[in-house]
Design a protein around this motif. Structure first.
Motif, mmCIF file in Angstrom:
data_model
loop_
_atom_site.group_PDB
_atom_site.id
_atom_site.type_symbol
_atom_site.label_atom_id
_atom_site.label_comp_id
_atom_site.label_asym_id
_atom_site.label_seq_id
_atom_site.Cartn_x
_atom_site.Cartn_y
_atom_site.Cartn_z
ATOM 1 N N LEU A 150 31.299 39.153 -24.991
ATOM 2 C CA LEU A 150 32.538 39.761 -25.176
ATOM 3 C C LEU A 150 32.745 40.438 -26.749
ATOM 4 C CD1 LEU A 150 34.885 36.806 -24.291
ATOM 5 C CD2 LEU A 150 34.772 39.126 -23.373
ATOM 6 N N THR A 151 31.424 40.620 -27.327
ATOM 7 C CA THR A 151 31.209 41.171 -28.469
ATOM 8 C C THR A 151 31.709 42.635 -28.682
ATOM 9 O OG1 THR A 151 29.128 39.801 -28.680
ATOM 10 C CG2 THR A 151 29.586 41.639 -30.336
ATOM 11 N N GLY A 152 32.371 42.757 -29.731
ATOM 12 C CA GLY A 152 33.171 44.138 -29.971
ATOM 13 C C GLY A 152 34.351 44.307 -29.137
ATOM 14 N N LEU A 153 34.851 43.454 -28.350
ATOM 15 C CA LEU A 153 35.955 43.566 -27.547
ATOM 16 C C LEU A 153 37.166 42.840 -28.014
ATOM 17 C CD1 LEU A 153 34.256 43.632 -23.830
ATOM 18 C CD2 LEU A 153 34.758 45.370 -25.179
ATOM 19 N N GLY A 154 38.349 43.412 -27.790
ATOM 20 C CA GLY A 154 39.509 42.867 -28.434
ATOM 21 C C GLY A 154 40.749 43.103 -27.262
ATOM 22 N N GLY A 155 41.654 42.251 -27.116
ATOM 23 C CA GLY A 155 42.766 42.394 -26.287
ATOM 24 C C GLY A 155 43.884 41.782 -26.953
ATOM 25 N N ASN A 179 34.790 23.889 -24.241
ATOM 26 C CA ASN A 179 35.890 23.768 -25.293
ATOM 27 C C ASN A 179 35.550 24.495 -26.627
ATOM 28 O OD1 ASN A 179 37.132 22.283 -23.349
ATOM 29 N ND2 ASN A 179 36.751 20.246 -24.028
ATOM 30 N N GLN A 180 34.191 24.141 -26.844
ATOM 31 C CA GLN A 180 33.741 25.119 -28.229
ATOM 32 C C GLN A 180 33.945 26.461 -28.153
ATOM 33 O OE1 GLN A 180 30.045 23.120 -29.166
ATOM 34 N NE2 GLN A 180 30.804 20.986 -29.379
ATOM 35 N N TRP A 181 33.394 27.128 -26.834
ATOM 36 C CA TRP A 181 33.402 28.434 -26.683
ATOM 37 C C TRP A 181 34.976 28.773 -26.752
ATOM 38 C CZ3 TRP A 181 35.549 30.919 -22.433
ATOM 39 C CH2 TRP A 181 35.167 32.548 -22.199
ATOM 40 N N PHE A 182 35.739 28.144 -26.054
ATOM 41 C CA PHE A 182 37.011 28.679 -26.262
ATOM 42 C C PHE A 182 37.696 28.868 -27.339
ATOM 43 C CE2 PHE A 182 41.706 27.953 -26.502
ATOM 44 C CZ PHE A 182 42.174 28.708 -25.725
ATOM 45 N N THR A 183 37.287 27.783 -28.382
ATOM 46 C CA THR A 183 37.839 27.870 -29.565
ATOM 47 C C THR A 183 37.203 28.834 -30.662
ATOM 48 O OG1 THR A 183 38.490 25.429 -29.653
ATOM 49 C CG2 THR A 183 38.361 26.302 -31.785
ATOM 50 N N THR A 185 34.794 31.388 -29.849
ATOM 51 C CA THR A 185 34.338 32.546 -29.264
ATOM 52 C C THR A 185 35.700 33.309 -28.832
ATOM 53 O OG1 THR A 185 32.178 32.016 -28.983
ATOM 54 C CG2 THR A 185 33.066 33.987 -28.047
ATOM 55 N N LEU A 186 36.391 32.727 -27.905
ATOM 56 C CA LEU A 186 37.248 33.310 -26.882
ATOM 57 C C LEU A 186 38.583 33.644 -28.028
ATOM 58 C CD1 LEU A 186 37.837 34.371 -24.221
ATOM 59 C CD2 LEU A 186 38.964 32.249 -23.772
ATOM 60 N N MET A 187 38.866 32.729 -28.677
ATOM 61 C CA MET A 187 40.180 33.067 -29.461
ATOM 62 C C MET A 187 39.978 34.369 -30.515
ATOM 63 S SD MET A 187 42.708 30.885 -28.775
ATOM 64 C CE MET A 187 43.794 30.846 -30.366
ATOM 65 N N SER A 188 38.700 34.429 -30.727
ATOM 66 C CA SER A 188 38.590 35.488 -31.798
ATOM 67 C C SER A 188 38.616 36.714 -31.122
ATOM 68 C CB SER A 188 37.025 35.400 -32.253
ATOM 69 O OG SER A 188 36.108 35.639 -31.510
ATOM 70 N N ARG A 189 38.935 36.919 -29.807
ATOM 71 C CA ARG A 189 38.851 38.165 -29.308
ATOM 72 C C ARG A 189 40.433 38.638 -29.076
ATOM 73 N NH1 ARG A 189 35.307 40.414 -30.065
ATOM 74 N NH2 ARG A 189 34.801 38.874 -31.420
ATOM 75 N N MET A 207 39.838 14.136 -17.737
ATOM 76 C CA MET A 207 40.807 13.706 -19.054
ATOM 77 C C MET A 207 40.631 14.885 -20.229
ATOM 78 S SD MET A 207 43.053 11.046 -18.472
ATOM 79 C CE MET A 207 43.275 10.452 -19.745
ATOM 80 N N ASP A 208 39.260 15.257 -20.216
ATOM 81 C CA ASP A 208 38.809 15.946 -21.385
ATOM 82 C C ASP A 208 38.327 17.296 -21.139
ATOM 83 O OD1 ASP A 208 39.376 13.990 -23.473
ATOM 84 O OD2 ASP A 208 37.118 13.032 -22.646
ATOM 85 N N ASP A 209 38.832 17.923 -19.756
ATOM 86 C CA ASP A 209 38.668 19.089 -19.356
ATOM 87 C C ASP A 209 39.536 20.214 -20.403
ATOM 88 O OD1 ASP A 209 41.479 19.036 -18.627
ATOM 89 O OD2 ASP A 209 40.880 19.017 -16.551
ATOM 90 N N LEU A 210 39.227 21.442 -20.172
ATOM 91 C CA LEU A 210 39.985 22.540 -21.145
ATOM 92 C C LEU A 210 41.590 22.129 -21.191
ATOM 93 C CD1 LEU A 210 39.511 24.766 -23.075
ATOM 94 C CD2 LEU A 210 39.800 26.254 -21.037
ATOM 95 N N SER A 211 42.306 21.949 -20.105
ATOM 96 C CA SER A 211 43.826 21.699 -20.174
ATOM 97 C C SER A 211 43.782 20.496 -21.455
ATOM 98 C CB SER A 211 44.088 21.539 -19.001
ATOM 99 O OG SER A 211 43.807 22.525 -17.906
ATOM 100 N N GLY A 212 43.185 19.385 -20.983
ATOM 101 C CA GLY A 212 43.269 18.266 -21.993
ATOM 102 C C GLY A 212 43.158 18.312 -23.297
ATOM 103 N N HIS A 213 41.976 19.125 -23.410
ATOM 104 C CA HIS A 213 41.441 19.533 -24.695
ATOM 105 C C HIS A 213 42.464 20.274 -25.591
ATOM 106 C CE1 HIS A 213 39.065 20.966 -28.026
ATOM 107 N NE2 HIS A 213 39.208 22.109 -27.768
ATOM 108 N N LEU A 214 43.209 21.167 -24.762
ATOM 109 C CA LEU A 214 44.309 22.345 -25.426
ATOM 110 C C LEU A 214 45.414 21.446 -25.693
ATOM 111 C CD1 LEU A 214 43.394 25.576 -23.488
ATOM 112 C CD2 LEU A 214 42.716 25.066 -25.703
ATOM 113 N N MET A 215 45.972 20.773 -24.666
ATOM 114 C CA MET A 215 47.017 20.000 -24.854
ATOM 115 C C MET A 215 47.040 18.803 -25.939
ATOM 116 S SD MET A 215 48.639 19.347 -21.031
ATOM 117 C CE MET A 215 47.136 19.009 -19.958
#
Length: 470
Positions: A150-155, A179-183, A185-189, A207-215
């Motif tokens: 995703l380097t160099g890409l934004g949306g 969860n770390q990739w979401f926080t 890398t992805l958020m920076s896009r 319990m600690d999947d991405l949904s649980g982590h975000l909530m």
């Protein structure tokens, strides 16, 4: 002229109503297959429309597999958004490249259809690749996988559809990695972190999947949770000031998967997998307070003998009526130090019905003692049962909170003195509640069981023995 007017109305409906748009998207992708409308589709469409209008920009949709989630969120919605504004820049991300590319092909099938071109004449593709469709106004829908480049890409919109396989979610390393990739890398896009939209649509897997982590984080997320079988009465928004009233025990989409089929799946998948993937209520690994390895089963309960006792334990709802909590009665056979669960009765009853049910249940099992929580509706129920003069009734004063009452009884489970019927129809729901407590949605069965296990039977053992010797 008449035909032109009808076509104009049809095109207007596609532009103004996402549910209508979704219907024709499904028919385009699955010609010959019927589109089965249902309230849950309206609920999803409403939240997606709130995203498009900018009313919310963080949305989690948790729902079981095979209920149109990917076509709705990853395929049709980006096409609808770009139809209204071809400048939008959308990332659509799934756990694997094969799934992401399939969604991309489905997206292109819709936007290249004749009905789409008529409904959204301003939306035209300038480039159509396997993983990216770009518009003439510099917008795009780009497909990639979790961890993809995703380097160099934004949306300004990110859609995560099934970001992790269920089997991968069992690995703490992989869960933490996502969860770390979401926080990190992805958020920076997102071009603008405050106004950019993120949609996560997935089945729960841990319990600690991405949904649980975000909530569990600090960000505000709108959450639409759609269990396959409703666990409580609830009203689900399906429009502005519009709600669907869903009754406990009903299937999410009965025409698609009946309640009978879901119960079969529940038995086949087991408590853990069904609770997570279908009920959106994952159970902690190994259990929370009660550990999974402490669970013991029996095939045939011991025969009732003079030295055994049968305890019935009532946990009544705080209020009567169908819109309130469950009332639960657990029936346990006590044989020395061992406790055998014979039955669980659970339902919503008004008070006249509760009296009838409690009396009939006592007649069925002929309990040595009936325990009723000495609070709220339980006070009146104890008085009614006592007035019949047929059973020994004990009003139990509430001491400690629910967690402490259950904690006190855990030693009996750990020592292997509590046994459950292996194939009883109530066991799936009971185990899900026990293993999730105190982090689950319900605790009425736990409370009834705690009360039964806490019952002192020694106070009337001598009386029974004396009666036997007469």
């Amino acid at each position: 002229m008449h035909g032109i007017c009808e076509r104009d109305l049809f095109d207007f409906a596609l532009r103004s109503d996402f549910e209508s748009f979704l219907k024709y998207s499904v028919l385009t992708l699955n010609p010959g297959m019927p589109f089965l409308p249902n309230w849950h589709i309206r609920a999803i469409a409403y939240q997606l429309e709130r995203i498009r209008r900018g009313e919310i920009n963080r949305l989690i949709i948790n729902m079981p597999p095979r209920h149109l989630k990917s076509i709705t969120v990853s395929v049709a919605f980006p096409a609808f958004v770009l139809g209204h504004d071809p400048r939008q820049r959308i990332f659509s991300i799934s756990y694997g490249s094969e799934l992401s590319l399939k969604h991309a092909r489905d997206f292109r099938s819709i936007v290249e259809s004749s009905w789409y071109a008529r409904a959204f004449p301003q939306m035209r593709l300038s480039r159509s690749l396997d993983d990216e469709a770009a518009t003439t106004l510099k917008g795009f829908r780009k497909a990639t996988s979790v961890g993809g480049v995703l380097t160099g890409l934004g949306g300004n919109m990110i859609i995560l559809d099934d970001p992790q396989k269920p089997v991968d979610a069992l690995s703490k390393t992989r869960r933490d990695g996502l969860n770390q990739w979401f926080t990190n890398t992805l958020m920076s896009r997102l071009d603008n972190k405050e106004t950019g939209a993120i949609i996560v649509v997935t089945q729960r897997v841990h319990m600690d999947d991405l949904s649980g982590h975000l909530m569990g984080g600090s960000g505000h997320w709108e959450v639409l949770s759609l269990p396959a079988i409703a666990e409580v009465d609830e009203q689900v928004p399906i429009g502005d000031d519009e709600f669907h009233y869903r009754r406990a025990g009903t299937a999410l989409h009965p025409e698609h998967e009946s309640i009978q089929m879901l119960r079969v799946l529940q038995n086949d998948l087991g408590t853990y997998d069904f609770g997570a993937q279908y009920q959106q209520a994952p159970i902690p690994e190994g259990g929370a307070m009660l550990k999974r390895e402490w669970i013991r089963h029996y095939d045939v309960a011991p025969a009732r003998k003079p030295r055994t006792k049968v305890i019935q334990s009532w946990d009544t709802a705080a209020k009567d009526g169908e819109q309130n909590d469950y009332s639960v009665c657990t029936t346990i056979l006590v044989d020395g130090e061992d406790y055998y669960l014979l039955d669980v009765l659970r339902g919503r009853f008004d008070f006249p019905r509760l009296q009838q049910v409690a009396l009939a249940h006592a007649e069925r099992f002929k309990p040595t003692k009936v325990l009723v929580e000495d609070a709220s509706v339980g006070i009146a129920l104890a008085q009614v049962l006592r007035s019949k003069g047929r059973f020994r009734i004990e009003a139990v004063k509430v001491e400690h909170n629910k967690q402490m009452r259950f904690f006190i009884q855990l030693a009996k489970f750990e020592a292997g003195h509590v046994f459950f019927p292996r194939n009883a129809p109530f066991m799936a729901d009971l185990l899900a509640e026990l293993l999730a407590f105190p982090r689950g949605k319900h605790d009425d069965q736990v409370d009834s069981l705690s009360q039964a296990l806490a019952c002192k039977v020694s106070d009337y053992t001598s009386a029974l023995m004396a009666a036997m010797s007469d």
